[in-house]
Design a protein around this motif. Structure first.
Motif, PDB file in Angstrom:
ATOM      1  N   HIS A  39       0.846  -1.193   0.000  1.00 43.95           N
ATOM      2  CA  HIS A  39       0.000   0.000   0.000  1.00 43.95           C
ATOM      3  C   HIS A  39       0.886   1.250   0.000  1.00 43.95           C
ATOM      4  CE1 HIS A  39      -3.354  -2.629   0.772  1.00 43.95           C
ATOM      5  NE2 HIS A  39      -4.174  -1.596   0.661  1.00 43.95           N
ATOM      6  N   TYR A  40       0.471   2.221  -0.765  1.00 42.03           N
ATOM      7  CA  TYR A  40       1.209   3.482  -0.887  1.00 42.03           C
ATOM      8  C   TYR A  40       0.338   4.604  -0.352  1.00 42.03           C
ATOM      9  CZ  TYR A  40       3.915   0.459  -3.904  1.00 42.03           C
ATOM     10  OH  TYR A  40       4.664  -0.583  -4.382  1.00 42.03           O
ATOM     11  N   GLN A  41       0.959   5.472   0.426  1.00 36.70           N
ATOM     12  CA  GLN A  41       0.235   6.584   1.052  1.00 36.70           C
ATOM     13  C   GLN A  41       0.214   7.839   0.180  1.00 36.70           C
ATOM     14  OE1 GLN A  41      -1.356   6.084   4.065  1.00 36.70           O
ATOM     15  NE2 GLN A  41      -0.668   3.982   3.773  1.00 36.70           N
ATOM     16  N   THR A  42       1.289   8.049  -0.592  1.00 41.47           N
ATOM     17  CA  THR A  42       1.432   9.285  -1.372  1.00 41.47           C
ATOM     18  C   THR A  42       1.981   8.978  -2.764  1.00 41.47           C
ATOM     19  OG1 THR A  42       3.717   9.676  -0.675  1.00 41.47           O
ATOM     20  CG2 THR A  42       1.988  10.605   0.736  1.00 41.47           C
ATOM     21  N   VAL A  43       1.860   9.942  -3.655  1.00 44.01           N
ATOM     22  CA  VAL A  43       2.458   9.821  -4.988  1.00 44.01           C
ATOM     23  C   VAL A  43       3.979   9.720  -4.863  1.00 44.01           C
ATOM     24  CG1 VAL A  43       2.810  10.996  -7.198  1.00 44.01           C
ATOM     25  CG2 VAL A  43       0.539  10.989  -6.164  1.00 44.01           C
ATOM     26  N   SER A  44       4.550  10.428  -3.883  1.00 42.24           N
ATOM     27  CA  SER A  44       6.006  10.349  -3.675  1.00 42.24           C
ATOM     28  C   SER A  44       6.446   8.933  -3.334  1.00 42.24           C
ATOM     29  CB  SER A  44       6.452  11.315  -2.572  1.00 42.24           C
ATOM     30  OG  SER A  44       6.276  12.647  -3.003  1.00 42.24           O
ATOM     31  N   GLU A  45       5.629   8.206  -2.553  1.00 38.81           N
ATOM     32  CA  GLU A  45       5.960   6.815  -2.234  1.00 38.81           C
ATOM     33  C   GLU A  45       5.887   5.942  -3.485  1.00 38.81           C
ATOM     34  OE1 GLU A  45       3.676   5.135   0.958  1.00 38.81           O
ATOM     35  OE2 GLU A  45       4.361   6.630   2.392  1.00 38.81           O
ATOM     36  N   VAL A  46       4.870   6.188  -4.310  1.00 40.24           N
ATOM     37  CA  VAL A  46       4.750   5.439  -5.565  1.00 40.24           C
ATOM     38  C   VAL A  46       5.946   5.748  -6.451  1.00 40.24           C
ATOM     39  CG1 VAL A  46       3.354   5.103  -7.646  1.00 40.24           C
ATOM     40  CG2 VAL A  46       2.222   5.436  -5.433  1.00 40.24           C
ATOM     41  N   TRP A  47       6.301   7.017  -6.547  1.00 38.06           N
ATOM     42  CA  TRP A  47       7.430   7.461  -7.355  1.00 38.06           C
ATOM     43  C   TRP A  47       8.716   6.773  -6.902  1.00 38.06           C
ATOM     44  CZ3 TRP A  47       8.853   9.381 -11.750  1.00 38.06           C
ATOM     45  CH2 TRP A  47      10.072  10.027 -11.896  1.00 38.06           C
ATOM     46  N   ALA A  48       8.946   6.720  -5.594  1.00 34.43           N
ATOM     47  CA  ALA A  48      10.147   6.076  -5.055  1.00 34.43           C
ATOM     48  C   ALA A  48      10.133   4.579  -5.355  1.00 34.43           C
ATOM     49  CB  ALA A  48      10.253   6.324  -3.547  1.00 34.43           C
ATOM     50  N   ALA A  49       8.955   3.934  -5.249  1.00 35.54           N
ATOM     51  CA  ALA A  49       8.851   2.500  -5.538  1.00 35.54           C
ATOM     52  C   ALA A  49       9.138   2.201  -7.004  1.00 35.54           C
ATOM     53  CB  ALA A  49       7.465   1.994  -5.153  1.00 35.54           C
TER      54      ALA A  49
END
Length: 142
Positions: free
Chosen positions: A122-132
């Motif tokens: 699960h991702y909380q933010t777009v930044s987390e998705v971007w990092a993943a």
């Protein structure tokens, strides 16, 4: 024999009357009259020889440059990703992000990137998705 006046003014000569009528023609006739002095002040003066021409700044540049640890290309790529993943999908997993991106007509390259995310995370933010996805986020300034 009496000499009649060509103009109805007894205070000015015909030449002065002509000049005065030209001076107020922009006021009387409006902006479409051409040559109007009224419009002159609305025209910006060009930059002087020793002054730079005005330039349009990007949003990032007007706020003081790129975030620390990110290039402008990375900022733009993360922002592009954020256009297709809206807040309604977060927090969310890969399937929720993919569904949301498809609803927002994300291009094939964005869909393909999101498909590479691990299932069940699960991702909380777009930044987390971007990092993943392998992108770099700004570094904290302490």
């Amino acid at each position: 024999m009496s000499v009649g006046m060509e103009r109805g003014s007894s205070k000015h000569s015909p030449r002065v009357d002509d000049n005065m009528s030209q001076d107020v023609s922009g006021l009387v006739q409006g902006p479409g009259a051409g040559g109007s002095r009224v419009e002159e002040f609305r025209q910006p003066e060009p930059a002087g020889e020793d002054q730079p021409e005005p330039k349009t700044l990007t949003a990032g540049a007007s706020r003081g440059g790129n975030p620390q640890g990110m290039s402008m290309d990375e900022v733009e790529a993360r922002s592009r990703l954020g256009k297709f993943i809206t807040m309604t999908a977060l927090p969310g997993d890969r399937d929720a992000l993919l569904a949301n991106a498809r609803e927002n007509q994300a291009p094939a390259d964005v869909i393909a990137s999101l498909e590479t995310l691990p299932d069940g995370t699960h991702y909380q933010t777009v930044s987390e998705v971007w990092a993943a996805l392998g992108g770099k986020n700004e570094t904290t300034r302490w």
